[in-house]
Design an enzyme around this catalytic site. Structure first.
Site, PDB file in Angstrom:
ATOM      1  NE  ARG A 170      -3.663  -2.523   2.203  1.00 18.41           N
ATOM      2  CZ  ARG A 170      -4.506  -1.671   1.909  1.00 18.41           C
ATOM      3  NH1 ARG A 170      -5.145  -1.733   0.816  1.00 18.41           N
ATOM      4  NH2 ARG A 170      -4.910  -0.936   2.814  1.00 18.41           N
TER       5      ARG A 170
ATOM      6  CD  GLU B 183     -11.005   2.228  -2.480  1.00 17.38           C
ATOM      7  OE1 GLU B 183     -10.593   1.124  -3.032  1.00 17.38           O
ATOM      8  OE2 GLU B 183     -10.003   2.589  -1.639  1.00 17.38           O
TER       9      GLU B 183
ATOM     10  NE  ARG C 107      -3.875   2.378   0.698  1.00 21.27           N
ATOM     11  CZ  ARG C 107      -3.725   3.612   0.480  1.00 21.27           C
ATOM     12  NH1 ARG C 107      -2.220   4.179   0.122  1.00 21.27           N
ATOM     13  NH2 ARG C 107      -4.575   4.393   0.656  1.00 21.27           N
TER      14      ARG C 107
END
Length: 190
Positions: A127, A83, A75
């Site tokens: 992540r 999104e 990330r």
């Protein structure tokens, strides 16, 4: 009496100028726009990786050099693009553009990953949280901090949490917004 007032006014002006100069030289009058620039060299200690998949504008999958065949989801720290893959949310305005840009710039490329000392190593989803550096093509070409490029070109907004480069990233967002680049011209709510 008139000369006395002019003399007092001149003395007052001189005093104000002296105080302003002292404050300025002391660094106490810095502008909110005075931020450290984004570096142009890959930091020492950054991990070399190959981008094997772009998930969306701010999330990629990489294979770390020397880590075998396993892939890690990364990330990008400090930037939030609209999104495109969340099944519980509609595709955000300019999200497809941000995703396409990240695909074009990173898919299959070698990058360097830098840890943010404030954010830590991973997020709540496991992540890796990283700054993603695209190395220069030769010794004379500067490296590119891709997280900053997304902000500068208007593909995302500065992440609202704390991070090492928060001030610089906020300034890049502000500049893109003021110049109406990317989502700042395409999205009515931006």
């Amino acid at each position: 009496m008139m000369k006395l007032s002019a003399r007092n006014a001149a003395a007052g002006l001189v005093a104000v100028l002296v105080v302003a100069a002292i404050v300025s030289f002391a660094g106490l009058a810095s502008s909110p726009h005075d931020v450290d620039p984004v570096p142009t060299t890959v930091p020492t200690g950054a991990e070399r990786a190959e981008v094997v998949r772009v998930i969306d504008g701010d999330t990629i999958t990489v294979r770390l050099e020397g880590a075998g065949e396993g892939a890690q989801v990364v990330r990008l720290v400090g930037v939030d693009t609209p999104e495109t893959v969340d099944p519980n949310r509609p595709v955000g305005c300019f999200g497809a553009d941000a995703s396409t840009f990240t695909h074009t710039e990173l898919d299959g490329h070698t990058v360097y990953l830098e840890v943010d000392q404030v954010q830590g190593d991973t997020d709540k989803y496991g992540r890796l949280l990283r700054y993603v550096w695209i190395p220069g093509t030769d010794a004379a070409a500067p490296a590119e901090l891709f997280n900053a490029t997304l902000l500068e070109d208007g593909y995302g907004v500065a992440y609202r949490g704390d991070q090492d480069r928060k001030q610089a990233f906020d300034a890049l967002e502000r500049e893109a917004k003021d110049s109406r680049r990317g989502l700042w011209s395409a999205c009515p709510a931006a």
